[in-house]
Design a protein around this motif. Structure first.
Motif, PDB file in Angstrom:
ATOM      1  N   ILE A 287       0.802  -1.061   0.251  1.00  0.00           N
ATOM      2  CA  ILE A 287      -0.049   0.199  -0.046  1.00  0.00           C
ATOM      3  C   ILE A 287       0.832   1.157  -0.026  1.00  0.00           C
ATOM      4  O   ILE A 287       0.565   2.351  -0.627  1.00  0.00           O
ATOM      5  CB  ILE A 287      -1.009   0.129   1.271  1.00  0.00           C
ATOM      6  CG1 ILE A 287      -1.649  -1.025   1.184  1.00  0.00           C
ATOM      7  CG2 ILE A 287      -1.818   1.278   1.276  1.00  0.00           C
ATOM      8  CD1 ILE A 287      -2.860  -1.108  -0.054  1.00  0.00           C
ATOM      9  N   ALA A 288       1.973   1.353   0.868  1.00  0.00           N
ATOM     10  CA  ALA A 288       2.850   2.399   0.772  1.00  0.00           C
ATOM     11  C   ALA A 288       3.524   2.304  -0.706  1.00  0.00           C
ATOM     12  O   ALA A 288       3.706   3.583  -1.044  1.00  0.00           O
ATOM     13  CB  ALA A 288       3.855   2.232   1.815  1.00  0.00           C
ATOM     14  N   ILE A 289       3.935   1.493  -1.421  1.00  0.00           N
ATOM     15  CA  ILE A 289       4.520   1.516  -2.509  1.00  0.00           C
ATOM     16  C   ILE A 289       3.463   2.148  -3.333  1.00  0.00           C
ATOM     17  O   ILE A 289       3.719   3.146  -4.508  1.00  0.00           O
ATOM     18  CB  ILE A 289       4.648  -0.006  -3.128  1.00  0.00           C
ATOM     19  CG1 ILE A 289       5.908  -0.293  -2.305  1.00  0.00           C
ATOM     20  CG2 ILE A 289       5.056   0.237  -4.580  1.00  0.00           C
ATOM     21  CD1 ILE A 289       6.546  -1.684  -2.817  1.00  0.00           C
ATOM     22  N   TYR A 290       2.322   1.998  -3.464  1.00  0.00           N
ATOM     23  CA  TYR A 290       1.031   2.654  -4.389  1.00  0.00           C
ATOM     24  C   TYR A 290       0.757   4.078  -3.968  1.00  0.00           C
ATOM     25  O   TYR A 290       0.979   4.775  -4.830  1.00  0.00           O
ATOM     26  CB  TYR A 290      -0.147   1.891  -4.049  1.00  0.00           C
ATOM     27  CG  TYR A 290      -1.382   2.450  -4.758  1.00  0.00           C
ATOM     28  CD1 TYR A 290      -1.526   2.423  -6.022  1.00  0.00           C
ATOM     29  CD2 TYR A 290      -2.165   2.894  -4.036  1.00  0.00           C
ATOM     30  CE1 TYR A 290      -2.572   3.035  -6.576  1.00  0.00           C
ATOM     31  CE2 TYR A 290      -3.111   3.790  -4.510  1.00  0.00           C
ATOM     32  CZ  TYR A 290      -3.470   3.909  -5.928  1.00  0.00           C
ATOM     33  OH  TYR A 290      -4.583   4.417  -6.467  1.00  0.00           O
ATOM     34  N   GLY A 291       0.902   4.220  -2.618  1.00  0.00           N
ATOM     35  CA  GLY A 291       0.804   5.601  -2.442  1.00  0.00           C
ATOM     36  C   GLY A 291       2.102   6.641  -2.813  1.00  0.00           C
ATOM     37  O   GLY A 291       1.847   7.666  -3.320  1.00  0.00           O
ATOM     38  N   SER A 292       3.080   5.851  -2.753  1.00  0.00           N
ATOM     39  CA  SER A 292       4.203   6.551  -3.488  1.00  0.00           C
ATOM     40  C   SER A 292       3.986   6.855  -4.926  1.00  0.00           C
ATOM     41  O   SER A 292       4.727   7.957  -5.354  1.00  0.00           O
ATOM     42  CB  SER A 292       5.655   5.932  -3.141  1.00  0.00           C
ATOM     43  OG  SER A 292       5.720   5.870  -1.718  1.00  0.00           O
ATOM     44  N   LEU A 293       3.688   5.736  -5.561  1.00  0.00           N
ATOM     45  CA  LEU A 293       3.670   5.999  -7.125  1.00  0.00           C
ATOM     46  C   LEU A 293       2.582   6.900  -7.508  1.00  0.00           C
ATOM     47  O   LEU A 293       2.634   7.323  -8.621  1.00  0.00           O
ATOM     48  CB  LEU A 293       3.322   4.417  -7.542  1.00  0.00           C
ATOM     49  CG  LEU A 293       4.433   3.479  -7.434  1.00  0.00           C
ATOM     50  CD1 LEU A 293       4.090   2.133  -8.028  1.00  0.00           C
ATOM     51  CD2 LEU A 293       5.722   3.739  -8.326  1.00  0.00           C
ATOM     52  N   ILE A 294       1.471   7.008  -6.726  1.00  0.00           N
ATOM     53  CA  ILE A 294       0.421   7.806  -7.286  1.00  0.00           C
ATOM     54  C   ILE A 294       0.325   9.327  -6.617  1.00  0.00           C
ATOM     55  O   ILE A 294      -0.379  10.102  -6.875  1.00  0.00           O
ATOM     56  CB  ILE A 294      -0.954   7.044  -6.641  1.00  0.00           C
ATOM     57  CG1 ILE A 294      -2.342   7.699  -7.472  1.00  0.00           C
ATOM     58  CG2 ILE A 294      -1.119   7.540  -5.063  1.00  0.00           C
ATOM     59  CD1 ILE A 294      -2.289   7.113  -8.890  1.00  0.00           C
ATOM     60  N   ALA A 295       1.531   9.417  -5.725  1.00  0.00           N
ATOM     61  CA  ALA A 295       1.421  10.822  -5.134  1.00  0.00           C
ATOM     62  C   ALA A 295       1.646  12.262  -6.311  1.00  0.00           C
ATOM     63  O   ALA A 295       0.857  13.036  -6.134  1.00  0.00           O
ATOM     64  CB  ALA A 295       2.657  10.929  -4.210  1.00  0.00           C
ATOM     65  N   VAL A 296       2.390  12.007  -7.103  1.00  0.00           N
ATOM     66  CA  VAL A 296       2.495  13.089  -8.018  1.00  0.00           C
ATOM     67  C   VAL A 296       1.248  13.309  -9.135  1.00  0.00           C
ATOM     68  O   VAL A 296       0.843  14.258  -9.079  1.00  0.00           O
ATOM     69  CB  VAL A 296       3.682  12.713  -9.180  1.00  0.00           C
ATOM     70  CG1 VAL A 296       3.645  13.750 -10.265  1.00  0.00           C
ATOM     71  CG2 VAL A 296       4.974  13.024  -8.224  1.00  0.00           C
TER      72      VAL A 296
END
Length: 277
Positions: free
Chosen positions: A133-142
């Motif tokens: 979930i943290a990986i996904y959140g980092s990918l979608i932040a921009v």
């Protein structure tokens, strides 16, 4: 210098603004829950939409702290909240299926879940799930930053612009944010204030005193909330710098394309002139 270190000054500029907004985010979360609980199907999206709305609001604050004052409409914020809520739910289901498939593979090799090893499985599966979930959140932040930097008509470059940009700076910040306060808690600061307000409303409705005591537990809770609010601000600031990087890349790509087109035109004219001679 990595983006997450360059983002530290901006994180503090974002922090005090975010602290001012926190009570309003808690109230907005409460309103979302109350209204959404009466709408079929939407109630399933409400928790994810509230989290997405909080994230979009925080990113908007970081953009303002950075000097980007272009403001989307509330309608656009709500629309983007539900778009990213659906994406989050899809990602969670995919991660759950991946982990479930992993357990089936392990079962094929004779590894079974029983009382003796269920704790070992839990210690592996739950951290793995939330790391995903943290990986996904980092990918979608921009892309989410782009969504709140746009005009009221919607994101200028779509809902996936800059996907993955700044990941290696955003991911460690996300881990500190999620693990540093409550265990596996994203937006723990918002939920803390949410439940404090809810407890106060219930007490007032029942004619009771507000059930808050100024003891070590409450002080520890507030300290953790303040820390998580800063960690959130650090994440927002890093995302904004990564978004600026993605925008600069897009701008440079357009300049390069125009230059290449101009050079191609010049070459064609030169070739035509040489043939005429």
């Amino acid at each position: 210098m990595p983006l997450f270190l360059r983002a530290l000054p901006l994180s503090f500029q974002t922090y005090w603004r975010y602290l001012i907004l926190l009570p309003f985010l808690a109230i907005a979360a409460f309103v979302f829950y109350v209204i959404g609980s009466f709408i079929p199907f939407v109630s399933y999206l409400v928790p994810a939409a509230v989290s997405a709305y909080c994230l979009l609001a925080g990113l908007r604050i970081a953009l303002v702290a950075r000097g980007h004052y272009k403001r989307p409409s509330n309608k656009q914020l709500i629309m983007a909240s539900f778009v990213y809520a659906i994406l989050l739910l899809v990602a969670k289901n995919v991660f759950g299926l991946v982990i479930g498939a992993g357990l089936l593979v392990m079962a094929q090799f004779g590894m079974t879940v029983n009382d003796s090893n269920i704790l070992s499985y839990a210690l592996v599966i739950f951290p793995l799930y939330y790391i995903l979930i943290a990986i996904y959140g980092s990918l979608i932040a921009v892309p989410m930053t782009e969504a709140v930097s746009a005009d009221p008509r919607g994101p200028d470059n779509g809902y996936f612009f800059g996907f993955g940009t700044g990941f290696f700076s955003l991911f460690p910040v996300t881990l500190i944010w999620s693990y540093g306060g409550k265990f596996f808690a994203f937006f723990g600061e918002v939920w803390t204030l949410f439940f404090m307000l809810l407890g106060a409303l219930i007490a007032a409705f029942n004619g009771e005193d507000i059930p808050w005591e100024w003891n070590f537990d409450l002080g520890y809770l507030l300290g953790g909330t303040l820390f998580m609010a800063w960690a959130s601000s650090w994440f927002f600031a890093t995302a904004v710098l990564a978004w600026e990087k993605a925008r600069q890349r897009r701008k440079q790509a357009r300049v390069d394309a125009i230059e290449a087109e101009r050079l191609s035109g010049d070459d064609l004219r030169a070739l035509r002139k040489s043939r005429q001679r």
